[in-house]
Design a protein around this motif. Sequence first.
Motif, PDB file in Angstrom:
ATOM      1  N   VAL A  35      -8.151  33.612  96.375  1.00 38.64           N
ATOM      2  CA  VAL A  35      -9.419  34.029  96.971  1.00 38.64           C
ATOM      3  C   VAL A  35      -9.229  33.993  98.485  1.00 38.64           C
ATOM      4  O   VAL A  35      -9.357  32.947  99.122  1.00 38.64           O
ATOM      5  CB  VAL A  35     -10.582  33.113  96.541  1.00 38.64           C
ATOM      6  N   THR A  36      -8.928  35.128  99.071  1.00 36.40           N
ATOM      7  CA  THR A  36      -8.619  35.178 100.497  1.00 36.40           C
ATOM      8  C   THR A  36      -9.847  35.409 101.361  1.00 36.40           C
ATOM      9  O   THR A  36      -9.871  35.005 102.526  1.00 36.40           O
ATOM     10  CB  THR A  36      -7.600  36.291 100.776  1.00 36.40           C
ATOM     11  N   ASN A  37     -10.860  36.038 100.802  1.00 33.38           N
ATOM     12  CA  ASN A  37     -12.060  36.351 101.579  1.00 33.38           C
ATOM     13  C   ASN A  37     -13.042  35.187 101.493  1.00 33.38           C
ATOM     14  O   ASN A  37     -14.093  35.272 100.862  1.00 33.38           O
ATOM     15  CB  ASN A  37     -12.700  37.640 101.071  1.00 33.38           C
ATOM     16  N   VAL A  38     -12.659  34.072 102.113  1.00 33.53           N
ATOM     17  CA  VAL A  38     -13.448  32.845 102.074  1.00 33.53           C
ATOM     18  C   VAL A  38     -13.723  32.393 103.505  1.00 33.53           C
ATOM     19  O   VAL A  38     -12.915  32.631 104.413  1.00 33.53           O
ATOM     20  CB  VAL A  38     -12.713  31.741 101.279  1.00 33.53           C
ATOM     21  N   CYS A  39     -14.853  31.741 103.715  1.00 35.74           N
ATOM     22  CA  CYS A  39     -15.225  31.249 105.036  1.00 35.74           C
ATOM     23  C   CYS A  39     -15.668  29.792 104.926  1.00 35.74           C
ATOM     24  O   CYS A  39     -16.508  29.453 104.081  1.00 35.74           O
ATOM     25  CB  CYS A  39     -16.356  32.092 105.618  1.00 35.74           C
ATOM     26  N   VAL A  50      -9.773  30.611 108.531  1.00 35.67           N
ATOM     27  CA  VAL A  50     -11.023  30.948 107.830  1.00 35.67           C
ATOM     28  C   VAL A  50     -12.160  30.000 108.205  1.00 35.67           C
ATOM     29  O   VAL A  50     -13.213  30.014 107.570  1.00 35.67           O
ATOM     30  CB  VAL A  50     -10.811  30.939 106.294  1.00 35.67           C
ATOM     31  N   THR A  51     -11.947  29.156 109.222  1.00 33.76           N
ATOM     32  CA  THR A  51     -12.939  28.152 109.592  1.00 33.76           C
ATOM     33  C   THR A  51     -13.747  28.594 110.809  1.00 33.76           C
ATOM     34  O   THR A  51     -13.182  29.137 111.768  1.00 33.76           O
ATOM     35  CB  THR A  51     -12.261  26.804 109.907  1.00 33.76           C
ATOM     36  N   ARG A  52     -15.055  28.341 110.747  1.00 36.65           N
ATOM     37  CA  ARG A  52     -15.925  28.555 111.903  1.00 36.65           C
ATOM     38  C   ARG A  52     -16.549  27.205 112.265  1.00 36.65           C
ATOM     39  O   ARG A  52     -17.367  26.673 111.511  1.00 36.65           O
ATOM     40  CB  ARG A  52     -17.013  29.581 111.577  1.00 36.65           C
ATOM     41  N   ASP A  83     -19.506  39.312 105.366  1.00 36.56           N
ATOM     42  CA  ASP A  83     -19.582  39.334 103.908  1.00 36.56           C
ATOM     43  C   ASP A  83     -18.352  38.649 103.330  1.00 36.56           C
ATOM     44  O   ASP A  83     -17.214  39.005 103.659  1.00 36.56           O
ATOM     45  CB  ASP A  83     -19.655  40.773 103.392  1.00 36.56           C
ATOM     46  N   PHE A  84     -18.586  37.661 102.434  1.00 33.91           N
ATOM     47  CA  PHE A  84     -17.476  36.879 101.899  1.00 33.91           C
ATOM     48  C   PHE A  84     -17.621  36.706 100.388  1.00 33.91           C
ATOM     49  O   PHE A  84     -18.725  36.724  99.846  1.00 33.91           O
ATOM     50  CB  PHE A  84     -17.433  35.499 102.567  1.00 33.91           C
ATOM     51  N   ASP A  85     -16.479  36.515  99.752  1.00 33.20           N
ATOM     52  CA  ASP A  85     -16.520  36.172  98.333  1.00 33.20           C
ATOM     53  C   ASP A  85     -17.109  34.776  98.159  1.00 33.20           C
ATOM     54  O   ASP A  85     -17.936  34.542  97.287  1.00 33.20           O
ATOM     55  CB  ASP A  85     -15.106  36.226  97.732  1.00 33.20           C
ATOM     56  N   VAL A  86     -16.653  33.826  98.998  1.00 31.69           N
ATOM     57  CA  VAL A  86     -17.137  32.441  98.929  1.00 31.69           C
ATOM     58  C   VAL A  86     -17.349  31.903 100.334  1.00 31.69           C
ATOM     59  O   VAL A  86     -16.495  32.076 101.205  1.00 31.69           O
ATOM     60  CB  VAL A  86     -16.150  31.519  98.182  1.00 31.69           C
ATOM     61  N   ILE A  87     -18.478  31.249 100.545  1.00 32.80           N
ATOM     62  CA  ILE A  87     -18.720  30.484 101.771  1.00 32.80           C
ATOM     63  C   ILE A  87     -18.771  29.012 101.386  1.00 32.80           C
ATOM     64  O   ILE A  87     -19.510  28.622 100.477  1.00 32.80           O
ATOM     65  CB  ILE A  87     -20.032  30.896 102.452  1.00 32.80           C
ATOM     66  N   VAL A  88     -17.968  28.201 102.065  1.00 32.66           N
ATOM     67  CA  VAL A  88     -17.937  26.755 101.842  1.00 32.66           C
ATOM     68  C   VAL A  88     -18.588  26.086 103.045  1.00 32.66           C
ATOM     69  O   VAL A  88     -18.205  26.353 104.193  1.00 32.66           O
ATOM     70  CB  VAL A  88     -16.501  26.243 101.656  1.00 32.66           C
ATOM     71  N   GLY A 138     -15.084  20.033 101.283  1.00 33.85           N
ATOM     72  CA  GLY A 138     -14.945  21.380 101.825  1.00 33.85           C
ATOM     73  C   GLY A 138     -13.498  21.786 102.023  1.00 33.85           C
ATOM     74  O   GLY A 138     -13.108  22.922 101.706  1.00 33.85           O
ATOM     75  N   LEU A 139     -12.674  20.883 102.547  1.00 33.50           N
ATOM     76  CA  LEU A 139     -11.259  21.191 102.760  1.00 33.50           C
ATOM     77  C   LEU A 139     -10.547  21.419 101.430  1.00 33.50           C
ATOM     78  O   LEU A 139      -9.782  22.391 101.282  1.00 33.50           O
ATOM     79  CB  LEU A 139     -10.587  20.047 103.519  1.00 33.50           C
ATOM     80  N   ALA A 140     -10.780  20.540 100.460  1.00 36.77           N
ATOM     81  CA  ALA A 140     -10.114  20.672  99.162  1.00 36.77           C
ATOM     82  C   ALA A 140     -10.532  21.957  98.460  1.00 36.77           C
ATOM     83  O   ALA A 140      -9.700  22.659  97.872  1.00 36.77           O
ATOM     84  CB  ALA A 140     -10.439  19.463  98.284  1.00 36.77           C
ATOM     85  N   THR A 141     -11.826  22.287  98.523  1.00 33.06           N
ATOM     86  CA  THR A 141     -12.319  23.493  97.864  1.00 33.06           C
ATOM     87  C   THR A 141     -11.738  24.751  98.495  1.00 33.06           C
ATOM     88  O   THR A 141     -11.282  25.662  97.802  1.00 33.06           O
ATOM     89  CB  THR A 141     -13.853  23.545  97.939  1.00 33.06           C
ATOM     90  N   THR A 142     -11.747  24.809  99.827  1.00 36.43           N
ATOM     91  CA  THR A 142     -11.242  25.984 100.518  1.00 36.43           C
ATOM     92  C   THR A 142      -9.748  26.173 100.267  1.00 36.43           C
ATOM     93  O   THR A 142      -9.276  27.296 100.025  1.00 36.43           O
ATOM     94  CB  THR A 142     -11.512  25.883 102.026  1.00 36.43           C
ATOM     95  N   ALA A 143      -9.002  25.071 100.303  1.00 32.09           N
ATOM     96  CA  ALA A 143      -7.564  25.157 100.042  1.00 32.09           C
ATOM     97  C   ALA A 143      -7.301  25.629  98.618  1.00 32.09           C
ATOM     98  O   ALA A 143      -6.406  26.459  98.378  1.00 32.09           O
ATOM     99  CB  ALA A 143      -6.903  23.802 100.284  1.00 32.09           C
ATOM    100  N   ALA A 144      -8.074  25.129  97.665  1.00 35.14           N
ATOM    101  CA  ALA A 144      -7.889  25.527  96.267  1.00 35.14           C
ATOM    102  C   ALA A 144      -8.207  27.007  96.073  1.00 35.14           C
ATOM    103  O   ALA A 144      -7.487  27.725  95.370  1.00 35.14           O
ATOM    104  CB  ALA A 144      -8.776  24.670  95.363  1.00 35.14           C
ATOM    105  N   LEU A 145      -9.276  27.474  96.689  1.00 34.47           N
ATOM    106  CA  LEU A 145      -9.630  28.889  96.579  1.00 34.47           C
ATOM    107  C   LEU A 145      -8.504  29.775  97.105  1.00 34.47           C
ATOM    108  O   LEU A 145      -8.138  30.778  96.490  1.00 34.47           O
ATOM    109  CB  LEU A 145     -10.918  29.160  97.358  1.00 34.47           C
ATOM    110  N   ARG A 146      -7.937  29.390  98.213  1.00 34.46           N
ATOM    111  CA  ARG A 146      -6.852  30.195  98.799  1.00 34.46           C
ATOM    112  C   ARG A 146      -5.602  30.138  97.926  1.00 34.46           C
ATOM    113  O   ARG A 146      -4.894  31.138  97.786  1.00 34.46           O
ATOM    114  CB  ARG A 146      -6.548  29.722 100.218  1.00 34.46           C
ATOM    115  N   ARG A 147      -5.331  28.969  97.335  1.00 33.30           N
ATOM    116  CA  ARG A 147      -4.170  28.872  96.445  1.00 33.30           C
ATOM    117  C   ARG A 147      -4.328  29.783  95.229  1.00 33.30           C
ATOM    118  O   ARG A 147      -3.343  30.304  94.701  1.00 33.30           O
ATOM    119  CB  ARG A 147      -3.971  27.421  95.980  1.00 33.30           C
ATOM    120  N   TYR A 148      -5.570  29.946  94.768  1.00 35.00           N
ATOM    121  CA  TYR A 148      -5.818  30.776  93.594  1.00 35.00           C
ATOM    122  C   TYR A 148      -6.105  32.229  93.959  1.00 35.00           C
ATOM    123  O   TYR A 148      -6.574  33.004  93.131  1.00 35.00           O
ATOM    124  CB  TYR A 148      -6.973  30.200  92.783  1.00 35.00           C
TER     125      TYR A 148
END
Length: 320
Positions: free
Chosen positions: A29-33, A96-98, A5-10, A17-27
């Motif tokens: 949002v830690t529960n991202v995949c 956070v990468t699979r 279960d995640f807040d955001v899946i990219v 994908g890299l830019a979005t995930t990095a931005a989410l973590r900067r703001y």
Amino acid sequence: MSDSDFDVIVIGGGFGGLATTAALRRYGVTNVCLLEGGQSYGNFWTTNYDRISLHTAWHCLPDDGGDNDNYSMFKTRDQLLAYFVNYAERHRLKDVTRFDTTVTGISRDGTGSEYPWSVTSADGDLRARYVVVATGYCRRPVSPKFENQNAYSGDLRHSKAYRNAEPYVGKRVLVVGTGNSGAEISIELVEAGAASVAMLGYGPRYYIPIAAYSELLHQAREMGAAGPAGVINLHAFTPGTQAFDEQLLAFDEMLGPLAEDLSEFGLDLPSDGPFTEFNRTHRVPVLDHGAAALIRSGVIEVLKDRIDAFTANGVKMTAN
């Protein structure tokens, strides 16, 4: 909360994908995949021809710590993959990468669930509050079908499946398309010793010498009209507005005079300028690494016909 279960899946480990995930973590949002179907970031680029390079200058990711300046203006494939790895390390994205996770379906539960989105893969289902699809629009090649195609005894492949010119030494080759991939593959075929090379393309196309284009971009970057700053400045203009069109025309005035006139050899110049032409038709100007000279000399023949059907050892074409 479970590990599915995640807040955001990219979905997709390339630029978006890299830019979005990095931005989410900067703001925060830690529960991202981040899901990537391949074994590495930017896996898409590992499946293209060997000598491919970017056609956008200084193409970079936000907040890369200045790493973009360590690479050439037009990154090669290997440079791009290294850049992606550095970026992922900078933003701790591996945590956070699979990898090797190909998404086969996305569905939404409309019953008010806390995690309404379900993302399906061979490894099982994941749930999320939000899903970002960042797989790009060039991921799946489109191969048109022609009459009698199955009877053709030669090698027929999409450029996505082409790696290098070694299998074509001494052979007659028809390259369908006059864009960047077609031009670069044609050059390589000539250099490797193909018996003959022809490019098929009935539409107009800009061919811009890459050396002259690079020099122009360096000058423009110093004025804030190119590079990351130039992109940010351009984003202030809304596509479809008069102000945006005026910006395109200003770029056209700079780039247009650099274009090679190959109309005598079968490649007409578009009626609009390079940037306006791309914005209107999505036909990308070719950043020429030497194809224009080979076209002028007749080493690369340009055909303006259309393929009508295949034969056992070639194609039948209809004049455009």
